[in-house]
Design an enzyme around this catalytic site. Structure first.
Site, PDB file in Angstrom:
ATOM      1  N   ASP A   1      14.514  11.509  23.574  1.00 47.84           N
ATOM      2  CA  ASP A   1      15.786  11.358  23.101  1.00 47.84           C
ATOM      3  C   ASP A   1      16.614  11.821  24.417  1.00 47.84           C
ATOM      4  OD1 ASP A   1      15.533  10.428  20.801  1.00 47.84           O
ATOM      5  OD2 ASP A   1      15.413  12.421  19.771  1.00 47.84           O
TER       6      ASP A   1
ATOM      7  N   ARG B   1      12.082  19.051  17.050  1.00 47.57           N
ATOM      8  CA  ARG B   1      13.528  19.838  17.122  1.00 47.57           C
ATOM      9  C   ARG B   1      13.519  20.242  15.684  1.00 47.57           C
ATOM     10  NH1 ARG B   1      17.442  15.856  19.802  1.00 47.57           N
ATOM     11  NH2 ARG B   1      18.977  17.629  19.098  1.00 47.57           N
TER      12      ARG B   1
ATOM     13  N   ARG C   1       8.756   7.370  23.113  1.00 51.73           N
ATOM     14  CA  ARG C   1      10.060   7.499  23.546  1.00 51.73           C
ATOM     15  C   ARG C   1      10.783   8.942  23.350  1.00 51.73           C
ATOM     16  NH1 ARG C   1      10.661   2.225  20.550  1.00 51.73           N
ATOM     17  NH2 ARG C   1      10.919   3.246  18.746  1.00 51.73           N
TER      18      ARG C   1
END
Length: 270
Positions: free
Chosen positions: A52, A201, A50
């Site tokens: 974001d 990130r 998945r």
């Protein structure tokens, strides 16, 4: 019959991959397109990883089960006819029922593209991260080396992460500079058995801080050892993050770009 699809998408205008009530996700658009192509009920899909909101998919892999028979090229062209311009099926392959796009994956790869420039991105806005200050490649490579191997990555884990364990095996991190002078582009490629929510990130926030000279390379080891999100830098922007895709055993017969041992280090656009 079970089918696997390779999907490429620009994540800038979507609320991430996973279906939401808003309907503004990549999964929502894909499943609606599949239903329109087959003129049947909505086909549920599962993805390998998945992403974001704002994160892009260079080679997302999904699978679904259907009784509808179509040729591989038909699944590609027919589905793409009903998808937005920034989402496209790249390939379709029939796979055994034992194949699962998530649990059959032996690894996953991500790429972060960062623009080093005194001026913020414009034409490539939303496609790259940005540092207005020059970055020290050697310092960032030294810091990245501390993350290789099996570690508890809690310091780089989002509070909303649902992974059962923070322990992951980082297999490879490559930091490459493209271009000379004050304006250039950096590619950061990561390969691991799996990743935590916001892990890349959060690592990028630390690497950029080190690259800009605000912390020494050894600080990365301290952050890792702290096992606390408070010890790391703020989460970096999603704009330059690309899911390069999962990696599978060759037994599944999928394209080389998602086959363990065949997928080469990424060195092309964006």
């Amino acid at each position: 019959m079970r089918w696997a699809l390779g999907i490429r998408y620009h994540g800038g205008v979507y609320d991430g991959w996973q279906s939401q009530p808003s309907g503004r996700t990549v999964q929502d658009h894909l499943e609606k397109a599949l239903a329109r192509f087959t003129a049947g009920p909505r086909i549920g899909t599962l993805c390998a990883g998945r992403t974001d909101a704002g994160v892009h998919g260079w080679m997302q892999v999904v699978h679904f089960d259907t009784e509808i028979e179509r040729a591989p090229f038909s699944w590609v062209r027919g589905t793409n006819r009903f998808l937005p311009d920034d989402i496209a099926v790249q390939w379709a392959h029939p796979v055994p029922a034992a194949f699962h796009c998530r649990s059959s994956a032996l690894g996953r790869r991500y790429l972060y593209v960062l623009s080093q420039s005194p001026v913020r991105p414009s034409l490539d806005a939303g496609r790259v991260g940005w540092s207005m200050h020059a970055l020290d490649g050697e310092a960032m490579r030294a810091a990245a080396a501390a993350l290789l191997g099996e570690h508890d990555f809690s310091s780089f884990r989002a509070s909303a992460c649902q992974a059962r364990s923070p322990v992951k095996q980082m297999r490879r991190i490559e930091v490459r500079r493209h271009g000379e002078g004050p304006r250039c582009r950096w590619h950061f490629e990561f390969e691991a058995d799996a990743f935590l929510h916001h892990m890349i990130r959060n690592i990028m926030g630390c690497l950029v801080r080190i690259g800009q000279g605000h912390a020494p390379p050894g600080w990365m080891r301290e952050v890792l050892a702290a096992r606390s999100r408070d010890a790391a830098a703020p989460t970096f922007a999603p704009d330059g993050l690309y899911f390069l895709g999962p990696l599978y055993d060759a037994q599944w017969g999928l394209p080389d770009e998602v086959t363990l041992g065949s997928a080469a280090a990424y060195d092309g656009p964006p």
